[in-house]
Scaffold this active site. Structure first.
Site, PDB file in Angstrom:
ATOM      1  N   ASP A 123     -21.321  24.330  15.129  1.00 10.03           N
ATOM      2  CA  ASP A 123     -20.192  23.302  15.373  1.00 10.03           C
ATOM      3  C   ASP A 123     -20.626  22.695  16.758  1.00 10.03           C
ATOM      4  OD1 ASP A 123     -17.872  22.367  16.697  1.00 10.03           O
ATOM      5  OD2 ASP A 123     -16.784  23.053  15.044  1.00 10.03           O
ATOM      6  N   SER A 124     -20.786  21.522  16.768  1.00 12.39           N
ATOM      7  CA  SER A 124     -21.256  20.985  18.165  1.00 12.39           C
ATOM      8  C   SER A 124     -20.561  21.361  19.242  1.00 12.39           C
ATOM      9  CB  SER A 124     -21.259  19.333  18.031  1.00 12.39           C
ATOM     10  OG  SER A 124     -19.784  18.780  18.155  1.00 12.39           O
ATOM     11  N   THR A 169     -19.920  15.658  15.673  1.00 17.94           N
ATOM     12  CA  THR A 169     -19.485  14.505  16.486  1.00 17.94           C
ATOM     13  C   THR A 169     -18.782  14.732  17.951  1.00 17.94           C
ATOM     14  OG1 THR A 169     -17.131  14.677  15.422  1.00 17.94           O
ATOM     15  CG2 THR A 169     -18.901  13.275  14.384  1.00 17.94           C
ATOM     16  N   ASP A 170     -18.288  16.017  17.887  1.00 16.50           N
ATOM     17  CA  ASP A 170     -17.598  16.307  19.396  1.00 16.50           C
ATOM     18  C   ASP A 170     -18.451  16.201  20.565  1.00 16.50           C
ATOM     19  OD1 ASP A 170     -15.226  16.761  18.154  1.00 16.50           O
ATOM     20  OD2 ASP A 170     -15.327  18.976  18.087  1.00 16.50           O
ATOM     21  N   THR A 220     -20.037  18.766  11.032  1.00 14.39           N
ATOM     22  CA  THR A 220     -19.114  18.396   9.866  1.00 14.39           C
ATOM     23  C   THR A 220     -20.027  17.965   8.572  1.00 14.39           C
ATOM     24  OG1 THR A 220     -17.221  18.152  11.447  1.00 14.39           O
ATOM     25  CG2 THR A 220     -17.206  17.051   9.109  1.00 14.39           C
ATOM     26  N   THR A 238     -19.779   6.871  23.328  1.00 12.62           N
ATOM     27  CA  THR A 238     -18.625   8.045  23.472  1.00 12.62           C
ATOM     28  C   THR A 238     -17.840   8.078  22.348  1.00 12.62           C
ATOM     29  OG1 THR A 238     -16.881   8.503  25.049  1.00 12.62           O
ATOM     30  CG2 THR A 238     -16.845   6.357  24.582  1.00 12.62           C
ATOM     31  N   GLN A 253     -12.212   6.509  34.527  1.00 11.97           N
ATOM     32  CA  GLN A 253     -11.460   6.951  33.283  1.00 11.97           C
ATOM     33  C   GLN A 253     -11.337   5.703  32.418  1.00 11.97           C
ATOM     34  OE1 GLN A 253      -7.713   9.142  34.359  1.00 11.97           O
ATOM     35  NE2 GLN A 253      -8.716  10.077  35.961  1.00 11.97           N
ATOM     36  N   CYS A 254     -11.445   4.708  32.665  1.00  8.09           N
ATOM     37  CA  CYS A 254     -11.511   3.320  31.713  1.00  8.09           C
ATOM     38  C   CYS A 254     -12.857   3.422  30.954  1.00  8.09           C
ATOM     39  CB  CYS A 254     -11.206   2.249  32.367  1.00  8.09           C
ATOM     40  SG  CYS A 254      -9.781   2.073  33.546  1.00  8.09           S
TER      41      CYS A 254
END
Length: 334
Positions: free
Chosen positions: A57-58, A89-90, A12, A160, A271-272
């Site tokens: 685009d990442s 950023t992705d 971006t 993350t 997943q936490c």
């Protein structure tokens, strides 16, 4: 004066409007950089710019791009005091995690940054992110792969992306920030990576078949049976809580056993965002441990995937990879 190499991969920060939405534009971005007086003012470091081709685009970044960026750093390692990588950023946390393993014996700062709003927009967060990333790279206090975004410097393999809308787009749920940029830049030196000094070298990554399975209520594990062949080298399973799965593992156990017999390394992550996997702490996680899965502890999924790529690319046996998946190599886990 420090000499920093900027490597623009796209994302971006270097995008402009088009009839197809935002797209990277290297020529216009270079002109914007060259026309930004602040980037040439004291105490900014001297910097050069290299652009990868094509700018991406990442979401389109692959192992090939990780290898390309790693090679550029290795080729220019002795000529520069630090490196700033401009990235979308992705998948920035994936790239930062991969580079943290690939750049063995790194003794210089490698800072990934970008923006949520293109640099050419009036409200762009890219200016502050880029200026601070350059200043931190020039300071050379932090000699590891990091992400600078939204006022904080985070360890790359602990990061993350947690927001698509906010200017503070990244979090490090299980490790403190390495630095924070306020009126001055405050460094948390107790959090810096400490490792044995070894000669710098680049470990290129191979295109290893790796999968990620996210557990959800009602998941039918039998649907994954056909993909668990000997060709699949690694699996990251995102479980509930501290490693829990439905039905105490009754449905998953035969599939995990098959995968382990095929030499597939199965790593269990949570997943936490915050916390750690502890296989066997609950009955619902015991089956995974019994079947030969390993605990990813507090690894992010991004770091777990990158680490599997790295360890398989080193040519290690599945047993050694299992052991190393539970051992911190460059500050990625407890």
């Amino acid at each position: 004066m420090s000499h920093i190499l900027m490597i623009n991969t796209g994302g971006t920060i270097s995008m402009v409007h088009s009839d197809r939405g935002y797209v990277p534009d290297g020529k216009r971005f270079r002109k914007m950089l060259e026309g930004t007086d602040l980037l040439k003012a004291y105490p900014m470091p001297d910097w050069d710019l290299i652009e990868t081709e094509p700018l991406l685009d990442s979401s389109n970044v692959t192992v090939a791009e990780w290898n390309r960026v790693g090679a550029l750093i290795a080729e220019n390692h002795d000529a520069y005091d630090g490196f700033v990588i401009l990235h979308g950023t992705d998948t920035m946390a994936y790239t930062a995690s991969a580079l943290s393993f690939m750049l063995e014996g790194l003794d210089k700062p490698v800072i990934l940054t970008g923006s949520q709003i293109p640099l050419g927009e009036i409200r762009s967060d890219g200016r502050d992110n880029l200026i601070n990333a350059l200043l931190i790279a020039a300071d050379r206090r932090v000699n590891e792969v990091c992400i600078f975004f939204g006022g904080k410097l985070l360890r790359g393999n602990r990061s993350t992306k947690y927001s698509a809308d906010e200017l503070i787009a990244f979090a490090s749920p299980n490790y403190p920030a390495l630095a924070e940029a306020g009126i001055s830049i405050f460094y948390n030196e107790s959090a810096f990576l400490k490792r044995d000094p070894v000669p710098f070298r680049l470990q290129q990554l191979e295109e290893i078949p790796i999968g990620v399975i996210k557990v959800f209520p009602g998941i039918q594990f039998s649907l994954f049976d056909q993909i668990l062949t000997e060709k699949l080298k690694g699996i990251v399973i995102e479980t509930f809580g501290t490693g829990n799965i439905p039905n105490g593992g009754n449905a998953l156990l035969p599939i995990v056993n098959k995968a382990v017999k095929n030499g597939t390394v199965i790593t269990v992550c949570s997943q936490c965002l915050q916390g750690t996997v502890s296989l066997g702490a609950y009955e619902t996680s015991s089956a995974l441990a019994d079947a030969g899965a390993v605990s990813g502890k507090d690894l992010t999924t991004e770091a777990a995937v990158a680490k599997l790529y790295y360890l398989f690319s080193k040519g290690y046996t599945p047993d050694k990879i299992k052991s190393l998946m539970e051992t911190s190599i460059c500050g990625e886990e407890k």
